[in-house]
Design a protein around this motif. Sequence first.
Motif, PDB file in Angstrom:
ATOM      1  N   PRO A  76      38.580  51.440  33.909  1.00 49.44           N
ATOM      2  CA  PRO A  76      39.058  50.064  34.055  1.00 49.44           C
ATOM      3  C   PRO A  76      37.924  49.121  34.453  1.00 49.44           C
ATOM      4  O   PRO A  76      37.079  49.469  35.286  1.00 49.44           O
ATOM      5  CB  PRO A  76      40.088  50.171  35.188  1.00 49.44           C
ATOM      6  N   ASP A  77      37.912  47.925  33.862  1.00 48.68           N
ATOM      7  CA  ASP A  77      36.898  46.941  34.210  1.00 48.68           C
ATOM      8  C   ASP A  77      37.503  45.561  34.434  1.00 48.68           C
ATOM      9  O   ASP A  77      36.795  44.612  34.723  1.00 48.68           O
ATOM     10  CB  ASP A  77      35.828  46.874  33.109  1.00 48.68           C
ATOM     11  N   PHE A  78      38.842  45.466  34.315  1.00 47.95           N
ATOM     12  CA  PHE A  78      39.480  44.157  34.443  1.00 47.95           C
ATOM     13  C   PHE A  78      39.398  43.618  35.872  1.00 47.95           C
ATOM     14  O   PHE A  78      39.631  42.433  36.104  1.00 47.95           O
ATOM     15  CB  PHE A  78      40.942  44.208  33.984  1.00 47.95           C
ATOM     16  N   GLN A  79      39.072  44.470  36.826  1.00 51.64           N
ATOM     17  CA  GLN A  79      38.967  44.031  38.223  1.00 51.64           C
ATOM     18  C   GLN A  79      37.626  43.356  38.510  1.00 51.64           C
ATOM     19  O   GLN A  79      37.400  42.865  39.625  1.00 51.64           O
ATOM     20  CB  GLN A  79      39.160  45.225  39.175  1.00 51.64           C
ATOM     21  N   ASN A  80      36.780  43.296  37.495  1.00 48.17           N
ATOM     22  CA  ASN A  80      35.453  42.704  37.648  1.00 48.17           C
ATOM     23  C   ASN A  80      35.289  41.491  36.729  1.00 48.17           C
ATOM     24  O   ASN A  80      36.065  41.287  35.804  1.00 48.17           O
ATOM     25  CB  ASN A  80      34.363  43.732  37.302  1.00 48.17           C
ATOM     26  N   GLY A  81      34.242  40.704  36.954  1.00 50.13           N
ATOM     27  CA  GLY A  81      33.817  39.658  36.029  1.00 50.13           C
ATOM     28  C   GLY A  81      34.932  38.780  35.522  1.00 50.13           C
ATOM     29  O   GLY A  81      35.704  38.192  36.285  1.00 50.13           O
ATOM     30  N   GLY A  82      35.031  38.685  34.175  1.00 53.91           N
ATOM     31  CA  GLY A  82      35.996  37.792  33.548  1.00 53.91           C
ATOM     32  C   GLY A  82      37.436  38.133  33.853  1.00 53.91           C
ATOM     33  O   GLY A  82      38.302  37.248  33.896  1.00 53.91           O
ATOM     34  N   GLY A  83      37.736  39.406  34.075  1.00 50.99           N
ATOM     35  CA  GLY A  83      39.099  39.792  34.421  1.00 50.99           C
ATOM     36  C   GLY A  83      39.511  39.252  35.771  1.00 50.99           C
ATOM     37  O   GLY A  83      40.645  38.769  35.949  1.00 50.99           O
ATOM     38  N   LEU A  84      38.597  39.302  36.726  1.00 50.87           N
ATOM     39  CA  LEU A  84      38.867  38.759  38.055  1.00 50.87           C
ATOM     40  C   LEU A  84      38.952  37.237  38.009  1.00 50.87           C
ATOM     41  O   LEU A  84      39.833  36.629  38.633  1.00 50.87           O
ATOM     42  CB  LEU A  84      37.768  39.200  39.027  1.00 50.87           C
ATOM     43  N   GLU A  85      38.070  36.605  37.238  1.00 51.65           N
ATOM     44  CA  GLU A  85      38.106  35.141  37.111  1.00 51.65           C
ATOM     45  C   GLU A  85      39.406  34.670  36.479  1.00 51.65           C
ATOM     46  O   GLU A  85      39.939  33.611  36.829  1.00 51.65           O
ATOM     47  CB  GLU A  85      36.912  34.669  36.276  1.00 51.65           C
ATOM     48  N   ALA A  86      39.926  35.454  35.539  1.00 49.94           N
ATOM     49  CA  ALA A  86      41.194  35.096  34.885  1.00 49.94           C
ATOM     50  C   ALA A  86      42.334  35.051  35.891  1.00 49.94           C
ATOM     51  O   ALA A  86      43.124  34.096  35.922  1.00 49.94           O
ATOM     52  CB  ALA A  86      41.503  36.095  33.770  1.00 49.94           C
ATOM     53  N   GLN A 113      42.056  34.765  39.129  1.00 49.52           N
ATOM     54  CA  GLN A 113      41.775  33.713  40.105  1.00 49.52           C
ATOM     55  C   GLN A 113      42.234  32.351  39.574  1.00 49.52           C
ATOM     56  O   GLN A 113      42.771  31.532  40.316  1.00 49.52           O
ATOM     57  CB  GLN A 113      40.277  33.672  40.427  1.00 49.52           C
ATOM     58  N   TYR A 114      42.037  32.135  38.264  1.00 47.91           N
ATOM     59  CA  TYR A 114      42.503  30.875  37.654  1.00 47.91           C
ATOM     60  C   TYR A 114      44.016  30.769  37.759  1.00 47.91           C
ATOM     61  O   TYR A 114      44.559  29.705  38.095  1.00 47.91           O
ATOM     62  CB  TYR A 114      42.071  30.804  36.185  1.00 47.91           C
ATOM     63  N   MET A 115      44.721  31.863  37.477  1.00 45.97           N
ATOM     64  CA  MET A 115      46.177  31.860  37.555  1.00 45.97           C
ATOM     65  C   MET A 115      46.641  31.520  38.980  1.00 45.97           C
ATOM     66  O   MET A 115      47.527  30.686  39.173  1.00 45.97           O
ATOM     67  CB  MET A 115      46.724  33.224  37.126  1.00 45.97           C
ATOM     68  N   VAL A 116      46.031  32.167  39.966  1.00 43.74           N
ATOM     69  CA  VAL A 116      46.418  31.948  41.362  1.00 43.74           C
ATOM     70  C   VAL A 116      46.115  30.510  41.786  1.00 43.74           C
ATOM     71  O   VAL A 116      46.949  29.849  42.424  1.00 43.74           O
ATOM     72  CB  VAL A 116      45.696  32.955  42.279  1.00 43.74           C
ATOM     73  N   ASP A 117      44.951  30.009  41.418  1.00 45.28           N
ATOM     74  CA  ASP A 117      44.583  28.632  41.772  1.00 45.28           C
ATOM     75  C   ASP A 117      45.548  27.630  41.145  1.00 45.28           C
ATOM     76  O   ASP A 117      45.960  26.654  41.793  1.00 45.28           O
ATOM     77  CB  ASP A 117      43.152  28.328  41.312  1.00 45.28           C
ATOM     78  N   GLU A 177      41.133  39.998  44.175  1.00 45.68           N
ATOM     79  CA  GLU A 177      40.224  41.163  44.174  1.00 45.68           C
ATOM     80  C   GLU A 177      40.968  42.451  44.527  1.00 45.68           C
ATOM     81  O   GLU A 177      40.860  43.463  43.830  1.00 45.68           O
ATOM     82  CB  GLU A 177      39.080  40.950  45.176  1.00 45.68           C
ATOM     83  N   ASP A 178      41.728  42.404  45.610  1.00 42.98           N
ATOM     84  CA  ASP A 178      42.437  43.602  46.058  1.00 42.98           C
ATOM     85  C   ASP A 178      43.570  43.973  45.101  1.00 42.98           C
ATOM     86  O   ASP A 178      43.839  45.156  44.866  1.00 42.98           O
ATOM     87  CB  ASP A 178      42.988  43.402  47.472  1.00 42.98           C
ATOM     88  N   ALA A 179      44.241  42.957  44.561  1.00 46.23           N
ATOM     89  CA  ALA A 179      45.353  43.219  43.641  1.00 46.23           C
ATOM     90  C   ALA A 179      44.867  43.931  42.390  1.00 46.23           C
ATOM     91  O   ALA A 179      45.478  44.913  41.928  1.00 46.23           O
ATOM     92  CB  ALA A 179      46.053  41.914  43.268  1.00 46.23           C
ATOM     93  N   LEU A 180      43.750  43.448  41.832  1.00 48.19           N
ATOM     94  CA  LEU A 180      43.216  44.080  40.625  1.00 48.19           C
ATOM     95  C   LEU A 180      42.574  45.417  40.937  1.00 48.19           C
ATOM     96  O   LEU A 180      42.617  46.345  40.107  1.00 48.19           O
ATOM     97  CB  LEU A 180      42.208  43.148  39.948  1.00 48.19           C
ATOM     98  N   GLY A 181      41.989  45.556  42.114  1.00 51.45           N
ATOM     99  CA  GLY A 181      41.417  46.841  42.507  1.00 51.45           C
ATOM    100  C   GLY A 181      42.493  47.910  42.574  1.00 51.45           C
ATOM    101  O   GLY A 181      42.302  49.040  42.084  1.00 51.45           O
ATOM    102  N   ALA A 182      43.641  47.564  43.173  1.00 48.74           N
ATOM    103  CA  ALA A 182      44.751  48.504  43.252  1.00 48.74           C
ATOM    104  C   ALA A 182      45.308  48.821  41.861  1.00 48.74           C
ATOM    105  O   ALA A 182      45.643  49.972  41.552  1.00 48.74           O
ATOM    106  CB  ALA A 182      45.849  47.941  44.142  1.00 48.74           C
TER     107      ALA A 182
END
Length: 412
Positions: free
Chosen positions: A214-224, A226-230, A400-405
């Motif tokens: 899995p790599d969605f917890q990093n880079g563009g996946g995390l930014e995506a 973060q945009y939703m939450v913001d 970060e923690d949500a995607l890490g889990a």
Amino acid sequence: MRLKKTAALWATAVLGGLTPMIAQAETTLNALFMAQAAYSEDDIRAMTKGFEEAHPDVKINLEFVPYEGLHDKTVLSQGAGGGYDVVLFDVIWPAEFAQNKVLVDVSDRITDDMKSGVLPGAWTTVQYDGRSYGMPWILDTKYLFYNKDMLAKAGIETPPKTWAELKADAQKIKDAGIVEYPIVWSWAQAEASICDYTTLLSAYGGDFIKDGKPDFQNGGGLEALQYMVDSYKSGLTNPNSKEFLEEDVRNIFQNGDAAFALNWTYMYNLANDPKESKVAGQVGVVAAPGVEGVSDVSAVNGSMGLGIPTTSKHPDEAWAYITYMTSQKVQDEFARLSLPIWKSSYDDPAVTKGQEELITAAQKGLAAMYPRPMTPHYQEMSMALQQGIQEALLGMNSPEDALGAAAENSGL
């Protein structure tokens, strides 16, 4: 009369690449479809009626279920010893279905005319590991819909080209008191939220999987995320988005309660229909925005195909039905809620007339479709991500923690 029936089935068999056959006294096929988005139930019933008129010895029993029940209905019918002869399946399922022998491998039935006539990107809908498990039928991605009148009132001359511009435009509209929540999404804990997330991940240049992990917890996946939450916390997004599916989004938008919405092709003509919508004539559509310096547009592959379950007792008749439903003639006739898979359809004025704006958006969006991972463990990964997105939106966990889990629980 009997000779005419046999000749009709013979012709369909030859066109579909089958061994010619003679139909038995009356064959009933059970077909499973989706009761939301893309072609309407009325469309599918009309298409099916055309097939039955051309094949009087074959009757189709149609069943419609919400998208959320489509996968499990298909899988559970296998254990029950059959049930369906034709099923609608999502682009994310061929890997799982191939591994578990849920669908018939129809690679040898695909004709040269099909191979050359269908858009190359459409074939990814039904293929896994070099084999084809059906015919592409619904060619779709999510687009950005906008209310032209609301943008004009806020002094916005053109729709946003980046996600940052979308947020800025939404703030202008909110500050002007035009609408309380300018943006609406389908962020319910379902596959719909993954499609919105994928669109953003593609914009930010993220990856779901890298080197088998899995790599969605990093880079563009995390930014995506973060945009939703913001967007959610800013008050620009309708707070009920966390419970909405695509039909909820359509209803909010066409009721005049949102300036922007992310949704599938089918919303364009419905939201522009005065019988359906309060904002008919004000609906604009463009490819989903990009991220400055990273992407020009963003898009998720939301296409679907028609396949034959391995338990079907009538695979030849089922293939005849599938080739009819996916034929260019039929798709061109019903091109208002779902665009055709055939290349030359887009040069046909009968297809494009009245939806030129949608076709222009499709030319960009369909070319940029980003795939959700093709893995036999997709369902497990998707459910973990759905939960992570909900936790982040509700403030139960940081992005970060949500995607890490989610990565830990993805089954990858």
